[in-house]
Write a protein that holds these residues in place. Structure first.
Motif, mmCIF file in Angstrom:
data_model
loop_
_atom_site.group_PDB
_atom_site.id
_atom_site.type_symbol
_atom_site.label_atom_id
_atom_site.label_comp_id
_atom_site.label_asym_id
_atom_site.label_seq_id
_atom_site.Cartn_x
_atom_site.Cartn_y
_atom_site.Cartn_z
ATOM 1 N N SER A 104 9.363 -74.777 12.422
ATOM 2 C CA SER A 104 10.493 -73.934 12.810
ATOM 3 C C SER A 104 10.429 -73.266 14.150
ATOM 4 O O SER A 104 11.260 -72.559 14.745
ATOM 5 N N ILE A 105 8.964 -73.317 14.750
ATOM 6 C CA ILE A 105 8.780 -72.695 16.105
ATOM 7 C C ILE A 105 8.297 -73.702 17.353
ATOM 8 O O ILE A 105 8.397 -73.358 18.382
ATOM 9 N N LYS B 299 12.835 -67.256 3.829
ATOM 10 C CA LYS B 299 12.697 -68.020 5.166
ATOM 11 C C LYS B 299 11.091 -68.323 5.265
ATOM 12 O O LYS B 299 10.374 -67.080 5.356
ATOM 13 N N GLY B 300 10.737 -69.495 5.452
ATOM 14 C CA GLY B 300 9.422 -69.628 5.690
ATOM 15 C C GLY B 300 8.487 -69.464 4.378
ATOM 16 O O GLY B 300 7.246 -69.794 4.616
ATOM 17 N N ASP C 61 4.614 -64.655 8.884
ATOM 18 C CA ASP C 61 4.448 -64.841 10.254
ATOM 19 C C ASP C 61 3.267 -65.797 10.372
ATOM 20 O O ASP C 61 2.695 -66.124 11.570
ATOM 21 N N SER D 37 -0.864 -66.374 13.979
ATOM 22 C CA SER D 37 0.284 -65.821 13.452
ATOM 23 C C SER D 37 1.403 -65.916 14.740
ATOM 24 O O SER D 37 1.152 -65.917 15.972
ATOM 25 N N SER D 38 2.593 -65.891 14.451
ATOM 26 C CA SER D 38 3.914 -66.022 15.432
ATOM 27 C C SER D 38 4.857 -64.930 15.195
ATOM 28 O O SER D 38 5.452 -64.900 14.079
ATOM 29 N N ARG E 60 6.486 -73.950 8.795
ATOM 30 C CA ARG E 60 6.579 -72.790 9.554
ATOM 31 C C ARG E 60 6.429 -73.227 10.939
ATOM 32 O O ARG E 60 6.968 -72.760 11.974
ATOM 33 N N VAL F 201 1.105 -68.869 10.650
ATOM 34 C CA VAL F 201 1.655 -70.668 10.885
ATOM 35 C C VAL F 201 0.255 -71.340 10.259
ATOM 36 O O VAL F 201 0.509 -72.344 9.766
ATOM 37 N N THR G 220 1.062 -67.995 19.852
ATOM 38 C CA THR G 220 0.646 -67.415 18.756
ATOM 39 C C THR G 220 -0.575 -66.263 18.902
ATOM 40 O O THR G 220 -1.242 -66.173 20.137
ATOM 41 N N SER H 155 7.691 -65.130 16.334
ATOM 42 C CA SER H 155 9.038 -65.653 16.065
ATOM 43 C C SER H 155 9.169 -66.258 14.723
ATOM 44 O O SER H 155 10.452 -66.412 14.354
ATOM 45 N N LEU H 156 8.548 -65.786 13.689
ATOM 46 C CA LEU H 156 8.467 -66.498 12.386
ATOM 47 C C LEU H 156 9.199 -65.455 11.589
ATOM 48 O O LEU H 156 9.629 -65.385 10.253
#
Ligand code: HAM
Length: 421
Positions: free
Chosen positions: A319-320, A125-126, A285, A277-278, A316, A287, A166, A280-281
């Motif tokens: 996706s958020i 994922k990502g 993480d 970075s996030s 990425r 971005v 973020t 939620s990722l």
């Protein structure tokens, strides 16, 4: 090949994916916002080839990076040249500036770019093998204010995409003056923990101990927390640059954390590095990431021009993001019989010339079937053309939301649609 093998479904390559029409609007929205934001800061678009000489990335990205040692899509072409699908964009831009002598032009050397990158990493994922970046690069500006301005510009883009949660991490990785001393200290410390490090990190002690900070193995991450911090070894020039960078971030009202292990997985950085970075990722993480690289152009044999920039990971970020699709209302044309079909084609041409989005499907269907199709496809309007309508030169226009129906001429369709849009 037997019949069964011939019929076997061919799927997309592992780690790549199709971007389907239902999701493309998000990509288009991001690309539009990126162009708008970057152009406001004086950036212009540049496009370079997807593949380059392998040497470019070995020299640019760095021979001790995971990207070069493990992840490049490299092949020998029919002319016997070693070619690589670009794993990142920065070395290509630098090559292009030197080759096209862009530095001799009066315009600022500020560029942006949107396109696919290729890295042979383990897909998850990502993390993909073909992914997309939106990248910006600035050349010839030494002032830490530009490092802060690109962070502000990145923040601006994310905010416009509805991403406001973020974390911004910043660091300085020093320069050719202060880094060798730090690297030596780091090497000594890493030697003491050699047996507890993964085999890859044990190898990195000899090649480039800074790369140990990129390791994703939990044990190595824990051990490296105890390692000396680069920020304690900066020479006066790098120290001042970092302080000024942070001061400008404060002036831009950007909250950030200093993360001394943020060396980023590329060999070329000097002084500033940063990442968004996030949470939620999940595991992947980051971005967006970037930093300053003052030596690359010179090392490529070009003029001594410094650089700084960043790249956003499109998959990425998308996706958020939380943005709404802005759908244009459109009209579905229904025709009954051959004469009506020709009339429908003509009306469609008229409507399109006048900026109305409309759809004619060339399949024989009953009125009921076509109405239900328009309904399923979410058309805002339906225009019905039957034999009678062809004779009279008027049409039935139905508003699908209100179910209200009017008899209209071609010109009146425009008035009706514009009134409610
Ligand atoms: P990078 O950190 O390697 O930097 O990549 C930038 C962003 O690309 C990452 O933050 C991430 O969002 C995305 N990304 C990287 N690898 C993958 C992958 N396998 N799958 C999906 N997304 C990925 C660079 O590439 C530098 N060239 C950035 C830069 C520009 N530094 C200075 N100028």
């Amino acid at each position: 090949m037997n019949d069964q093998a011939k019929k076997k479904q061919i799927n997309a390559i592992k780690g790549t994916k199709d971007i389907l029409p239902d999701e493309i609007w998000k990509w288009q929205k991001l690309e539009t916002e990126a162009r708008l934001v970057f152009e406001r800061y004086g950036y212009r678009e540049i496009r370079t080839p997807v593949f380059e000489a392998t040497e470019l990335f070995i020299k640019g990205t760095g021979s001790t990076t995971d990207i070069v040692t493990k992840e490049m899509y490299t092949f020998v072409d029919k002319g016997g040249r070693s070619i690589t699908l670009r794993p990142e964009y920065t070395p290509s831009v630098v090559r292009s500036i030197i080759e096209n002598r862009l530095n001799l032009q009066p315009q600022p050397l500020r560029f942006y770019f949107i396109g696919p990158m290729f890295r042979y990493d383990k897909p998850q994922k990502g993390r993909y093998r073909q992914f997309h970046q939106i990248d910006i690069e600035v050349f010839g500006e030494k002032d830490p204010a530009i490092d802060a301005e690109i962070v502000e510009m990145a923040k601006n883009l994310l905010t416009r995409m509805g991403v406001t949660d973020t974390d911004v991490l910043v660091n300085s990785v020093g320069c050719q003056t202060c880094r060798p001393g730090y690297r030596e200290k780091l090497k000594q410390k890493a030697e003491e923990s050699r047996s507890r490090l993964c085999p890859d990190c044990q190898r990195k002690i000899g090649t480039n101990p800074l790369r140990i900070f990129d390791c994703k193995v939990e044990a190595c991450k824990e051990i490296s927390i105890e390692f000396p911090k680069i920020t304690d070894f900066l020479c006066p020039e790098c120290d001042e640059h970092f302080k000024q960078f942070c001061k400008y971030l404060d002036a831009f009202d950007i909250s950030y954390s200093i993360e001394p292990s943020l060396v980023r997985g590329l060999d070329y950085y000097t002084k500033t590095t940063f990442e968004f970075s996030s949470r939620s990722l999940g595991a992947q993480d980051a971005v967006l990431g970037g930093g300053r690289y003052d030596d690359m152009m010179k090392e490529f044999g070009g003029p001594d021009i410094c650089g700084t920039g960043f790249a956003v990971g499109v998959e990425r970020l998308l996706s958020i993001v939380s943005v709404e699709e802005n759908q244009q209302e459109w009209l579905y044309l229904i025709y009954l019989g051959d004469e009506a079909k020709s009339a429908a084609m003509e009306v469609a041409r008229f409507l399109r010339e006048n900026g109305v989005k409309c759809l004619v499907e060339y399949r024989e269907r009953s009125l009921r079937n076509q109405l239900s199709r328009a309904n399923k496809l979410n058309a805002a309007w339906v225009l019905i053309i039957g034999e009678d309508e062809v004779k009279k030169g008027t049409f039935q226009l139905k508003n699908m939301k209100t179910a209200h129906q009017d008899t209209v001429t071609k010109e009146e369709i425009l008035k009706h649609i514009r009134r409610t849009n």
